[in-house]
Design a protein around this motif. Structure first.
Motif, PDB file in Angstrom:
ATOM      1  N   LEU A  78       0.900  -1.175   0.008  1.00  0.00           N
ATOM      2  CA  LEU A  78      -0.172   0.067   0.228  1.00  0.00           C
ATOM      3  C   LEU A  78       0.928   1.294  -0.003  1.00  0.00           C
ATOM      4  O   LEU A  78       2.191   1.380   0.290  1.00  0.00           O
ATOM      5  N   PHE A  79       0.348   2.466  -0.467  1.00  0.00           N
ATOM      6  CA  PHE A  79       0.800   3.410  -0.317  1.00  0.00           C
ATOM      7  C   PHE A  79       1.309   3.770   1.053  1.00  0.00           C
ATOM      8  O   PHE A  79       2.394   4.513   1.505  1.00  0.00           O
ATOM      9  N   ALA A  80       0.566   3.540   2.196  1.00  0.00           N
ATOM     10  CA  ALA A  80       1.080   3.863   3.530  1.00  0.00           C
ATOM     11  C   ALA A  80       2.291   2.976   3.845  1.00  0.00           C
ATOM     12  O   ALA A  80       3.215   3.417   4.435  1.00  0.00           O
ATOM     13  N   ASP A  81       2.331   1.742   3.398  1.00  0.00           N
ATOM     14  CA  ASP A  81       3.594   0.684   3.351  1.00  0.00           C
ATOM     15  C   ASP A  81       4.655   1.596   2.874  1.00  0.00           C
ATOM     16  O   ASP A  81       5.829   1.542   3.537  1.00  0.00           O
ATOM     17  N   ALA A  82       4.518   2.020   1.803  1.00  0.00           N
ATOM     18  CA  ALA A  82       5.685   2.723   1.096  1.00  0.00           C
ATOM     19  C   ALA A  82       6.306   4.058   1.903  1.00  0.00           C
ATOM     20  O   ALA A  82       7.488   4.249   1.894  1.00  0.00           O
ATOM     21  N   ALA A  83       5.442   4.747   2.217  1.00  0.00           N
ATOM     22  CA  ALA A  83       5.595   6.043   2.821  1.00  0.00           C
ATOM     23  C   ALA A  83       6.453   5.688   4.070  1.00  0.00           C
ATOM     24  O   ALA A  83       7.538   6.398   4.439  1.00  0.00           O
ATOM     25  N   ARG A  84       6.019   4.808   4.879  1.00  0.00           N
ATOM     26  CA  ARG A  84       6.972   4.324   6.098  1.00  0.00           C
ATOM     27  C   ARG A  84       8.221   3.871   5.884  1.00  0.00           C
ATOM     28  O   ARG A  84       8.995   3.945   6.654  1.00  0.00           O
ATOM     29  N   ALA A  85       8.119   2.985   4.648  1.00  0.00           N
ATOM     30  CA  ALA A  85       9.439   2.508   4.354  1.00  0.00           C
ATOM     31  C   ALA A  85      10.388   3.307   3.939  1.00  0.00           C
ATOM     32  O   ALA A  85      11.619   3.559   4.418  1.00  0.00           O
ATOM     33  N   LYS A  86       9.777   4.469   3.361  1.00  0.00           N
ATOM     34  CA  LYS A  86      10.827   5.529   2.739  1.00  0.00           C
ATOM     35  C   LYS A  86      11.357   6.368   4.132  1.00  0.00           C
ATOM     36  O   LYS A  86      12.609   6.582   3.896  1.00  0.00           O
ATOM     37  N   ALA A  87      10.496   6.498   4.986  1.00  0.00           N
ATOM     38  CA  ALA A  87      11.001   7.216   6.436  1.00  0.00           C
ATOM     39  C   ALA A  87      11.943   6.495   7.018  1.00  0.00           C
ATOM     40  O   ALA A  87      13.158   7.138   7.597  1.00  0.00           O
ATOM     41  N   LEU A  88      12.089   5.222   6.784  1.00  0.00           N
ATOM     42  CA  LEU A  88      12.900   4.366   7.559  1.00  0.00           C
ATOM     43  C   LEU A  88      14.108   3.727   7.034  1.00  0.00           C
ATOM     44  O   LEU A  88      15.252   3.430   7.562  1.00  0.00           O
ATOM     45  N   PHE A  89      13.858   3.650   5.690  1.00  0.00           N
ATOM     46  CA  PHE A  89      14.866   2.780   4.915  1.00  0.00           C
ATOM     47  C   PHE A  89      15.179   3.649   3.672  1.00  0.00           C
ATOM     48  O   PHE A  89      14.730   4.603   3.144  1.00  0.00           O
ATOM     49  N   ASP A  90      16.494   3.070   3.082  1.00  0.00           N
ATOM     50  CA  ASP A  90      16.899   3.594   1.844  1.00  0.00           C
ATOM     51  C   ASP A  90      17.066   2.537   1.004  1.00  0.00           C
ATOM     52  O   ASP A  90      17.201   1.396   1.073  1.00  0.00           O
ATOM     53  N   LYS A  91      16.900   2.627  -0.495  1.00  0.00           N
ATOM     54  CA  LYS A  91      17.388   2.088  -1.563  1.00  0.00           C
ATOM     55  C   LYS A  91      18.651   2.432  -2.342  1.00  0.00           C
ATOM     56  O   LYS A  91      19.255   3.566  -1.910  1.00  0.00           O
ATOM     57  N   LEU A  92      19.353   1.580  -2.902  1.00  0.00           N
ATOM     58  CA  LEU A  92      20.508   2.095  -3.744  1.00  0.00           C
ATOM     59  C   LEU A  92      20.134   3.240  -4.718  1.00  0.00           C
ATOM     60  O   LEU A  92      20.960   4.128  -4.800  1.00  0.00           O
ATOM     61  N   ALA A  93      19.132   3.343  -5.099  1.00  0.00           N
ATOM     62  CA  ALA A  93      18.701   4.343  -6.298  1.00  0.00           C
ATOM     63  C   ALA A  93      17.195   4.451  -6.169  1.00  0.00           C
ATOM     64  O   ALA A  93      16.589   3.773  -5.533  1.00  0.00           O
ATOM     65  N   ASP A  94      16.856   5.352  -6.828  1.00  0.00           N
ATOM     66  CA  ASP A  94      15.526   5.861  -6.663  1.00  0.00           C
ATOM     67  C   ASP A  94      15.012   6.508  -7.976  1.00  0.00           C
ATOM     68  O   ASP A  94      15.685   7.149  -8.698  1.00  0.00           O
ATOM     69  N   TYR A  95      13.784   6.738  -8.248  1.00  0.00           N
ATOM     70  CA  TYR A  95      13.268   7.373  -9.542  1.00  0.00           C
ATOM     71  C   TYR A  95      12.759   8.825  -9.408  1.00  0.00           C
ATOM     72  O   TYR A  95      12.400   9.284  -8.553  1.00  0.00           O
ATOM     73  N   GLY A  96      13.615   9.618 -10.276  1.00  0.00           N
ATOM     74  CA  GLY A  96      13.491  11.024 -10.381  1.00  0.00           C
ATOM     75  C   GLY A  96      12.005  11.391 -11.065  1.00  0.00           C
ATOM     76  O   GLY A  96      11.294  10.558 -11.029  1.00  0.00           O
ATOM     77  N   ASN A  97      11.725  12.617 -11.260  1.00  0.00           N
ATOM     78  CA  ASN A  97      10.437  13.216 -11.743  1.00  0.00           C
ATOM     79  C   ASN A  97      10.192  12.421 -13.003  1.00  0.00           C
ATOM     80  O   ASN A  97       8.975  12.532 -13.346  1.00  0.00           O
TER      81      ASN A  97
END
Length: 529
Positions: A78-97
């Motif tokens: 869910l979007f809620a899962d993703a928002a919480r994960a983004k606050a606590l964790f990082d990825k190697l890369a992510d997508y720009g606009n």
């Protein structure tokens, strides 16, 4: 309406290679740098930008998943899962606009000449327990995601990697060995849910440890999650002292909480709510453009859509402006039968299609499909589906086509329509155009809703993945899109805005970043005026 999955469907490149300086980042769920902080996101909040102010607690309302919620970042759905994960964790890369991969925990990446080995250098970063983010932690995280016994979201995205052969060259260098040439490998690093966790991490709901901008405080599934500022964050400490995610499944509850001052951020608002409050001075409405492709999927391997003349006729039947106005309440823009408007490598040089009923009738007559009757499958599984189906039914009648709308169960809609029927309502969240090709349009793609099976198209995709030169690879993508524009199975009529609301004292929320990119729900650069 049930909470929306972060890709809004169950079907879930970087052109610059070599060294990339550390950037504000980008995510399958994130963005670049937030507005108001010097980044390209757009307006910096209700009253403009200003100097960021440190302190305070921001409360953000999201639709949640009930008692089954988890903070395991590899299970984001869910979007809620993703928002919480983004606050606590990082990825190697992510997508720009523009959905191009941008570095996060990766400081750089470099392929070999064959594009089947990539060396990724890690930036200096630490987990919340003080331990360093290492190459071994990266490999542990990816191997956990790829566990065949688990159904982690990013598993399919990591498929190109031979994780048995991949290795740590030193504490901050990973050599990824791939199963085949993959020019867009940085997209894999940015995959939804591909978060990096410490080695042996597993107890995520009791005390999750990540390297993200916020540290864990408390978690009550289906109710709230509290995190606090990580002063040691590699990308700079957040301005907020604390961030609380509050579960409010009904849109009315999120709106009323925002209006009543119980929250400062409300995710997933309707166009009706946006129109009612935009510009009134009470709350700020933020529109995330090009966040969701809206389409009808025609199965190209069965009658009547196995005849490309019929598919072209349906392209010409659609009045896209009427569909956007009616089905999306105007909260979006017209499509042009291609995925990824505004994204990197999008073929924006093709002429915009408009309704042409005379030509549509002519094509149907040539195909022997006069007085055609078809069934359009739809459901209330996504906003605007049933409305769009009804509008298109009336448009088709003007061309002599009788469309019968069949409404299916929202619980089984995606599985029901993947292989059944001939015409169906379809939606997709943001992802790189290359990912759209690989996941939905190759002969062996498991979520090929249009049954687009063409070996020459597959060969073009492989050619692109084996092409190191950015310009030459972009030209191949252009050829693929021209083919789809002429005879593909997706009638892409629009791109929906994703809408959220904030209190007037909230600053730094990005305007313009599609949902599923780094600037979306990126709270580390938000502040309270």
């Amino acid at each position: 309406m049930p909470p929306a999955p972060l890709d809004d469907s169950p079907f879930p490149g970087l052109r610059r290679r070599g060294f990339l300086a550390a950037a504000g980042g980008a995510a399958g769920l994130g963005a670049l740098a937030l507005a108001g902080c010097g980044g390209p996101g757009g307006s910096g909040g209700a009253a403009g930008g200003g100097t960021p102010r440190r302190g305070g607690t921001l409360r953000a309302a999201f639709a949640g998943g009930g008692a089954s919620e988890t903070l395991d970042p590899h299970r984001t759905n869910l979007f809620a899962d993703a928002a919480r994960a983004k606050a606590l964790f990082d990825k190697l890369a992510d997508y720009g606009n523009d959905l191009s991969a941008q570095p996060r925990l990766a400081a750089s990446w470099e392929p070999n000449d064959g594009l089947d080995r990539w060396r990724v250098k890690l930036r200096k970063a630490t987990f919340h327990d003080g331990s360093p983010v290492t190459a071994d932690a990266v490999l542990y995280s990816y191997r956990r995601i790829a566990d065949p016994k688990e159904g982690f979201r990013a598993k399919a995205s990591l498929e190109p990697i031979d994780l048995k052969a991949s290795r740590a060259l030193d504490s901050r260098t990973v050599e990824f060995v791939l199963k085949r040439p993959t020019a867009e490998f940085p997209n894999v690093l940015a995959a939804f849910g591909a978060y990096i966790v410490p080695e042996a991490a597993h107890d995520f709901d009791r005390k999750p440890v990540g390297s993200g901008p916020f540290r864990f405080v408390s978690f009550r599934p289906g109710r709230s999650t509290v995190v606090e500022r990580n002063d040691a964050y590699w990308d700079g400490a957040p301005h907020l002292d604390r961030l609380e995610f509050i579960v409010a499944n009904e849109e009315s509850a999120r709106v009323n909480s925002l209006l009543g001052g119980q929250v400062e951020y409300a995710h997933e608002l309707t166009p009706t709510t946006a129109r009612a409050h935009e510009g009134k001075g009470q709350i700020e409405i933020v529109r995330l453009r090009n966040s969701a492709m809206q389409a009808f999927a025609m199965k190209t391997d069965r009658a009547p859509f196995d005849d490309k003349r019929v598919r072209e006729a349906f392209f010409l039947i659609a009045d896209r402006k009427e569909l956007v106005a009616g089905a999306l309440s105007g909260a979006g823009e017209v499509g042009n039968d291609l995925f990824g408007k505004g994204y990197e490598n999008y073929a924006d040089d093709l002429p915009q299609r408009v309704q042409d009923l005379d030509k549509a009738r002519h094509l149907l007559k040539k195909a022997g499909a006069e007085n055609l009757r078809v069934t359009l499958d739809t459901s209330d599984v996504a906003a605007g589906f049933t409305e769009a189906a009804a509008i298109f039914r009336d448009q088709a009648a003007e061309a002599g086509v009788r469309v019968t709308v069949r409404t299916g169960s929202k619980d089984t809609y995606w599985a029901d329509t993947l292989d059944s029927g001939t015409l169906a309502s379809y939606r997709s969240g943001a992802m790189p155009i290359e990912s759209h090709f690989s996941q939905r349009l190759l002969t062996d793609s498991t979520t090929n809703a249009t049954h687009w099976h063409h070996k020459d198209f597959d060969a073009l995709y492989q050619q692109a993945q084996s092409t190191k030169d950015d310009t030459a690879r972009a030209a191949v993508y252009g050829r693929m899109q021209r083919r789809l524009y002429a005879e593909g199975g997706f009638l892409v009529w629009g791109f929906a805005d994703w809408i959220l609301g904030t209190a007037q004292n909230v600053r730094g929320v990005a305007h313009g970043a599609p949902a599923n990119t780094l600037d979306w729900a990126r709270f580390d650069t938000v502040w309270l005026a």
